[in-house]
Write a protein that holds these residues in place. Structure first.
Motif, PDB file in Angstrom:
ATOM      1  N   TYR A 218      14.217   2.580 -11.390  1.00 33.45           N
ATOM      2  CA  TYR A 218      14.284   3.341  -9.797  1.00 33.45           C
ATOM      3  C   TYR A 218      12.961   2.735  -8.942  1.00 33.45           C
ATOM      4  O   TYR A 218      12.854   3.433  -8.392  1.00 33.45           O
ATOM      5  CB  TYR A 218      14.134   4.761 -10.504  1.00 33.45           C
ATOM      6  CG  TYR A 218      13.930   5.859  -9.464  1.00 33.45           C
ATOM      7  CD1 TYR A 218      14.347   6.229  -8.365  1.00 33.45           C
ATOM      8  CD2 TYR A 218      11.734   6.470  -8.839  1.00 33.45           C
ATOM      9  CE1 TYR A 218      14.213   6.953  -6.991  1.00 33.45           C
ATOM     10  CE2 TYR A 218      11.877   7.266  -8.546  1.00 33.45           C
ATOM     11  CZ  TYR A 218      13.119   7.304  -7.552  1.00 33.45           C
ATOM     12  OH  TYR A 218      12.432   8.197  -5.746  1.00 33.45           O
ATOM     13  N   PHE A 219      11.567   2.882  -9.427  1.00 32.82           N
ATOM     14  CA  PHE A 219      10.465   2.468  -9.045  1.00 32.82           C
ATOM     15  C   PHE A 219      10.721   1.078  -8.819  1.00 32.82           C
ATOM     16  O   PHE A 219      10.198   1.050  -7.366  1.00 32.82           O
ATOM     17  CB  PHE A 219       9.095   2.506  -9.425  1.00 32.82           C
ATOM     18  CG  PHE A 219       9.338   4.418 -10.141  1.00 32.82           C
ATOM     19  CD1 PHE A 219       8.589   5.113  -9.057  1.00 32.82           C
ATOM     20  CD2 PHE A 219       9.111   4.850 -11.007  1.00 32.82           C
ATOM     21  CE1 PHE A 219       8.731   5.923  -9.192  1.00 32.82           C
ATOM     22  CE2 PHE A 219       8.659   6.143 -11.334  1.00 32.82           C
ATOM     23  CZ  PHE A 219       8.372   6.987 -10.104  1.00 32.82           C
ATOM     24  N   ALA A 220      10.465   0.319  -8.984  1.00 36.02           N
ATOM     25  CA  ALA A 220      11.483  -0.920  -9.174  1.00 36.02           C
ATOM     26  C   ALA A 220      12.539  -0.836  -7.410  1.00 36.02           C
ATOM     27  O   ALA A 220      11.740  -2.137  -6.653  1.00 36.02           O
ATOM     28  CB  ALA A 220      12.040  -2.083 -10.194  1.00 36.02           C
TER      29      ALA A 220
ATOM     30  N   LYS B  33       0.838  -1.188   0.085  1.00 31.21           N
ATOM     31  CA  LYS B  33      -0.146   0.169   0.161  1.00 31.21           C
ATOM     32  C   LYS B  33       0.854   1.170   0.227  1.00 31.21           C
ATOM     33  O   LYS B  33       0.663   2.287  -0.803  1.00 31.21           O
ATOM     34  CB  LYS B  33      -0.935  -0.061   0.932  1.00 31.21           C
ATOM     35  CG  LYS B  33      -2.512  -0.854   0.231  1.00 31.21           C
ATOM     36  CD  LYS B  33      -3.231  -0.216   1.484  1.00 31.21           C
ATOM     37  CE  LYS B  33      -5.271  -1.072   0.926  1.00 31.21           C
ATOM     38  NZ  LYS B  33      -5.225  -1.700   2.399  1.00 31.21           N
ATOM     39  N   PRO B  34       1.850   0.899   1.176  1.00 33.41           N
ATOM     40  CA  PRO B  34       2.265   2.549   1.284  1.00 33.41           C
ATOM     41  C   PRO B  34       2.956   2.760  -0.515  1.00 33.41           C
ATOM     42  O   PRO B  34       3.231   4.122  -0.941  1.00 33.41           O
ATOM     43  CB  PRO B  34       3.488   2.506   2.300  1.00 33.41           C
ATOM     44  CG  PRO B  34       3.324   0.853   3.360  1.00 33.41           C
ATOM     45  CD  PRO B  34       1.937   0.641   1.672  1.00 33.41           C
ATOM     46  N   TYR B  35       3.623   2.289  -1.039  1.00 30.24           N
ATOM     47  CA  TYR B  35       4.991   2.082  -2.273  1.00 30.24           C
ATOM     48  C   TYR B  35       3.451   1.860  -3.221  1.00 30.24           C
ATOM     49  O   TYR B  35       4.083   1.979  -4.773  1.00 30.24           O
ATOM     50  CB  TYR B  35       5.789   1.128  -2.063  1.00 30.24           C
ATOM     51  CG  TYR B  35       6.211   1.741  -0.743  1.00 30.24           C
ATOM     52  CD1 TYR B  35       6.913   3.126  -0.662  1.00 30.24           C
ATOM     53  CD2 TYR B  35       5.826   0.528   0.060  1.00 30.24           C
ATOM     54  CE1 TYR B  35       7.981   2.728   0.308  1.00 30.24           C
ATOM     55  CE2 TYR B  35       6.811   0.697   1.126  1.00 30.24           C
ATOM     56  CZ  TYR B  35       7.363   1.959   1.770  1.00 30.24           C
ATOM     57  OH  TYR B  35       8.653   1.805   2.528  1.00 30.24           O
ATOM     58  N   TRP B  36       2.435   1.992  -3.594  1.00 27.43           N
ATOM     59  CA  TRP B  36       1.156   1.469  -4.548  1.00 27.43           C
ATOM     60  C   TRP B  36       1.871   1.547  -5.689  1.00 27.43           C
ATOM     61  O   TRP B  36       1.476   1.441  -6.718  1.00 27.43           O
ATOM     62  CB  TRP B  36       0.119   0.927  -4.399  1.00 27.43           C
ATOM     63  CG  TRP B  36      -0.641   2.582  -4.457  1.00 27.43           C
ATOM     64  CD1 TRP B  36      -0.709   3.573  -3.518  1.00 27.43           C
ATOM     65  CD2 TRP B  36      -1.470   3.305  -5.474  1.00 27.43           C
ATOM     66  NE1 TRP B  36      -1.497   4.752  -3.616  1.00 27.43           N
ATOM     67  CE2 TRP B  36      -1.457   4.686  -5.144  1.00 27.43           C
ATOM     68  CE3 TRP B  36      -1.756   3.199  -6.854  1.00 27.43           C
ATOM     69  CZ2 TRP B  36      -2.141   5.706  -5.344  1.00 27.43           C
ATOM     70  CZ3 TRP B  36      -1.860   4.050  -7.623  1.00 27.43           C
ATOM     71  CH2 TRP B  36      -2.606   5.445  -7.474  1.00 27.43           C
ATOM     72  N   LYS B  37       2.007   3.338  -5.409  1.00 27.76           N
ATOM     73  CA  LYS B  37       2.367   4.358  -7.051  1.00 27.76           C
ATOM     74  C   LYS B  37       4.039   3.445  -7.399  1.00 27.76           C
ATOM     75  O   LYS B  37       3.577   3.093  -8.792  1.00 27.76           O
ATOM     76  CB  LYS B  37       2.363   5.672  -6.757  1.00 27.76           C
ATOM     77  CG  LYS B  37       1.638   6.422  -5.896  1.00 27.76           C
ATOM     78  CD  LYS B  37       1.784   7.815  -6.401  1.00 27.76           C
ATOM     79  CE  LYS B  37       0.369   8.502  -5.551  1.00 27.76           C
ATOM     80  NZ  LYS B  37       1.338   9.360  -5.305  1.00 27.76           N
ATOM     81  N   SER B  38       4.893   2.595  -6.780  1.00 22.61           N
ATOM     82  CA  SER B  38       5.645   2.698  -7.439  1.00 22.61           C
ATOM     83  C   SER B  38       5.760   1.182  -7.790  1.00 22.61           C
ATOM     84  O   SER B  38       5.948   0.691  -9.379  1.00 22.61           O
ATOM     85  CB  SER B  38       7.282   1.986  -6.569  1.00 22.61           C
ATOM     86  OG  SER B  38       7.249   3.849  -6.007  1.00 22.61           O
TER      87      SER B  38
ATOM     88  N   GLY C 291      11.634  -9.492 -10.613  1.00 24.81           N
ATOM     89  CA  GLY C 291       9.186  -9.246 -11.062  1.00 24.81           C
ATOM     90  C   GLY C 291       8.783  -8.145 -11.406  1.00 24.81           C
ATOM     91  O   GLY C 291       8.143  -8.080 -12.355  1.00 24.81           O
ATOM     92  N   LEU C 292       8.819  -6.852 -10.404  1.00 23.77           N
ATOM     93  CA  LEU C 292       7.741  -5.911 -10.762  1.00 23.77           C
ATOM     94  C   LEU C 292       8.800  -5.257 -12.518  1.00 23.77           C
ATOM     95  O   LEU C 292       8.228  -4.424 -13.272  1.00 23.77           O
ATOM     96  CB  LEU C 292       8.418  -4.601 -10.023  1.00 23.77           C
ATOM     97  CG  LEU C 292       7.915  -4.960  -8.815  1.00 23.77           C
ATOM     98  CD1 LEU C 292       7.893  -2.889  -8.340  1.00 23.77           C
ATOM     99  CD2 LEU C 292       5.898  -4.614  -9.481  1.00 23.77           C
ATOM    100  N   LYS C 293      10.354  -5.507 -12.967  1.00 24.24           N
ATOM    101  CA  LYS C 293      10.568  -5.106 -14.253  1.00 24.24           C
ATOM    102  C   LYS C 293       9.773  -6.506 -15.203  1.00 24.24           C
ATOM    103  O   LYS C 293       9.664  -5.500 -16.496  1.00 24.24           O
ATOM    104  CB  LYS C 293      12.225  -5.234 -13.675  1.00 24.24           C
ATOM    105  CG  LYS C 293      12.668  -3.588 -12.987  1.00 24.24           C
ATOM    106  CD  LYS C 293      13.350  -3.298 -13.052  1.00 24.24           C
ATOM    107  CE  LYS C 293      14.923  -4.693 -12.842  1.00 24.24           C
ATOM    108  NZ  LYS C 293      16.386  -3.529 -13.076  1.00 24.24           N
ATOM    109  N   LEU C 294       9.670  -6.966 -14.586  1.00 26.11           N
ATOM    110  CA  LEU C 294       9.470  -8.308 -16.083  1.00 26.11           C
ATOM    111  C   LEU C 294       7.974  -8.403 -16.038  1.00 26.11           C
ATOM    112  O   LEU C 294       8.036  -9.141 -16.778  1.00 26.11           O
ATOM    113  CB  LEU C 294      10.375  -9.608 -15.617  1.00 26.11           C
ATOM    114  CG  LEU C 294      11.648  -9.067 -15.251  1.00 26.11           C
ATOM    115  CD1 LEU C 294      12.878  -9.834 -15.319  1.00 26.11           C
ATOM    116  CD2 LEU C 294      11.901  -8.446 -17.061  1.00 26.11           C
TER     117      LEU C 294
END
Ligand code: UTP
Ligand code: MG
Length: 577
Positions: free
Chosen positions: A75-77, A9-14, A130-133
């Protein structure tokens, strides 16, 4: 899984921005080969230099957009993964802090350390990759497949054979690797426990010259980990050759059939280069997906271990009773038919059927051979452990009915295995009372007969203690621990063999100051020497988890054979000395 949503939740934008930005890379990867094909088909074949230049610029811009997207995504990952792991780690740590002694015994400290560090890092890495891919790899796969079919449907049919075959192979690798990773994580636990034990006790190890023995034990754990790691990675490394083989065979098939189409004039030459690139992209994205899945399978094992900690029921908590606001005012202590064992399912009791009562302000000595249960008995008073049956009562109220905080604040206990922390002497003493001023602190120190040696240090109360308090002597350390407990101004003070390293004269001084300044405090003193407890109001003699007698020194001498034996043997020794 639901419980981990709160860390997203606190990082949902990223968590959202990263995969989206990575899609620019997909776009570029899919478009670039098509541009390249045009350069060859139109520019090169027709010798159209301005067209080539123009397309070159378009390709350059595409590459720049890809780069910007890639950097943003990375960066966001990082933000998402590091934030997630940091919050999770702090929650797991908090949970561990709330553990009872029994909970900690069940996990072992080494395993808790692994879970807090290695396991959480494992999860962090998977989020990072994982986020990046997440969208990029499937995006690249789909994009490349679509482009391949648009460009040359008959040639693209090859993919229909290659993709399922590869997916099957990768699936099998993961299935075999997963349990091996779980085993590996357990071996890391074992190694950490080993390291922790060896480092904490390095002084003892050296004094017993057990260094090489410890090295052997370490080597065994290390070898164990190495083997299990090899076993796991032996499967994983199979991934690469399988992929390479698939890639090469497919490329060969494409060039073979595609080449014939080019010669027959049914396929432009530029399309063949683009097509091979798409095939490579399809296989690459499959390979990347496989790697992510493998990493994830490792992280799932880790996450399971973290969940285990978070799910552990703390077996010693504030009971929800009506008397939460009960306060200890006097300090009478009563045991009623108490039985206790360290392991819940253990039939052999460490304490059985203990009953006695101490009035407020009395001094009670506890004596008995080693392992008879003295420490176990007093630990029940501040609820370091709970009784199996029967109850411990303070001021007539069951200890379980007090808030833990109030209970432990009111009971000062100097543990048999006492510890000082790195920091100054004053900082250590103030563990007993954070707000204590210098005078109060000095009064407590002098009651514990510690004031003398503290002021003999050049820096006095500001003297720095290294970790574990190793730069003070055993007896000095014991006296500092007593002073620390005294600063709490407890209603009940428990000294578990806390003057064993103090000479008899100093010990007598401590006893004298107690009878002056701690008149109201109930004092329970465990000792090996009868002289330490001889003047107590009552002496309890313990034998194999039971009380075999209780009374004053004179009464015990008259009634209790065991007490008489201990007394006589100690007196004899004293006479010889
Ligand atoms: P105690 O630790 O209560 O004995 O252990 P004690 O009387 O204080 O002994 P000394 O004088 O300090 O040496 C009582 C029994 O409880 C078991 C041991 O087997 C011991 O015999 N025990 C103790 C555990 O099972 N786990 C523990 O963590 C501690
Ligand atoms: Mg003990």
């Amino acid at each position: 899984m639901k419980r981990y949503v709160k860390y997203v939740k606190p990082y949902w934008k990223s968590f959202v921005l990263c995969p989206v930005l990575m899609l620019t890379e997909v776009l570029g990867e899919v478009l670039l080969p098509a541009f390249m094909a045009d350069i060859i088909n139109i520019g090169a074949v027709r010798h159209d230099i301005p067209y080539i230049m123009g397309m070159g610029i378009v390709m350059l811009v595409t590459a720049l957009v890809m780069m910007a997207g890639g950097i943003g995504g990375a960066y966001f990952a990082a933000r998402a993964a590091i934030g997630f792991a940091g919050d999770l780690r702090s929650d797991v740590f908090q949970k561990v802090q709330s553990f009872s002694f029994r909970n900690i015994d069940a996990f072992s400290t080494g395993s808790l350390v692994t879970r807090l560090t290695n396991d959480i890092t494992q999860v962090q890495n998977v989020i990072l990759i994982g986020l990046k891919l997440l969208l990029r790899a499937p995006g690249m796969l789909m994009g490349a497949v679509i482009m391949a079919f648009i460009m040359n449907p008959s040639l693209a049919l090859i993919l229909l054979i290659v993709i399922p075959a590869l997916a099957l192979a990768i699936g099998m690798v993961i299935k075999v690797a997963f349990p091996r990773f779980e085993i590996m994580q357990k071996k890391i636990d074992a190694l950490n426990s080993r390291i922790q034990e060896a480092l904490t006790n390095v002084r003892i190890i050296k004094s017993f010259v057990r260094g090489s023995f410890e090295e052997e034990k370490f080597a065994a754990s290390n070898e164990d980990l190495k083997q299990s790691g090899l076993r796991a990675f032996r499967v994983v490394i199979l991934n690469m050759p399988i992929m390479m083989l698939a890639m090469n065979v497919t490329t060969l098939a494409v060039v073979w059939t595609g080449g014939r189409q080019v010669l027959a004039g049914t396929m432009p030459i530029g399309d063949l280069t683009a097509f091979t690139t798409y095939i490579v992209q399809v296989l690459m994205s499959l390979m990347i997906l496989a790697m992510v899945l493998l990493q994830s399978s490792r992280a799932v094992a880790s996450l399971r271990r973290i969940t285990e900690v978070l799910d552990t029921e703390v077996d010693l908590t504030d009971a929800y009773s009506a008397r939460k606001d009960a306060v200890i005012t006097k300090g009478t202590v009563e045991f009623r038919n108490v039985s206790f064992s360290y392991y819940k399912d253990n039939a052999e009791k460490v304490l059985s059927d203990i009953s006695f009562k101490i009035e407020a302000g009395e001094t009670v000595g506890i004596i008995g051979s080693t392992g008879c249960g003295k420490t176990s008995l007093v630990q029940l008073i501040p609820r370091l452990y709970d009784t199996d049956s029967g109850g411990v009562y303070i001021d007539g109220i069951n200890v379980k009915d007090y808030s833990l905080r109030h209970l432990r604040d009111s009971v000062g206990m100097v543990l048999q295995k006492n510890v000082l922390f790195s920091g100054s002497i004053a900082e250590n003493l103030r563990w007993g009372d954070e707000s204590a001023d210098q005078d109060t602190m000095e009064a407590a120190a002098s009651a514990a007969q510690a004031a003398g040696f503290i002021s003999s240090f050049p820096e006095g109360y500001e003297t720095n203690l290294s970790q574990g308090g190793v730069n003070v002597s055993g007896g000095q350390k014991q006296r500092l621990c007593i002073a620390r407990a005294l600063l709490k101004r407890p209603k009940i003070l428990i000294l578990d063999d806390s003057t064993s390293a103090v000479d008899t004269a100093t010990e007598a001084e401590i006893r004298k100051s107690f009878s002056g300044s701690l008149r109201e405090t109930t004092k329970i003193i465990i000792a090996q020497r009868i002289t330490s407890v001889m003047e107590a109001d009552h002496i309890i003699v313990m034998e194999e988890g039971r009380i075999s007698g209780m009374g004053s020194h004179e009464e015990m001498l008259a009634q209790c054979a065991t007490y008489r034996e201990i007394y006589e043997s100690q007196m004899e020794k004293e006479a010889i000395a």
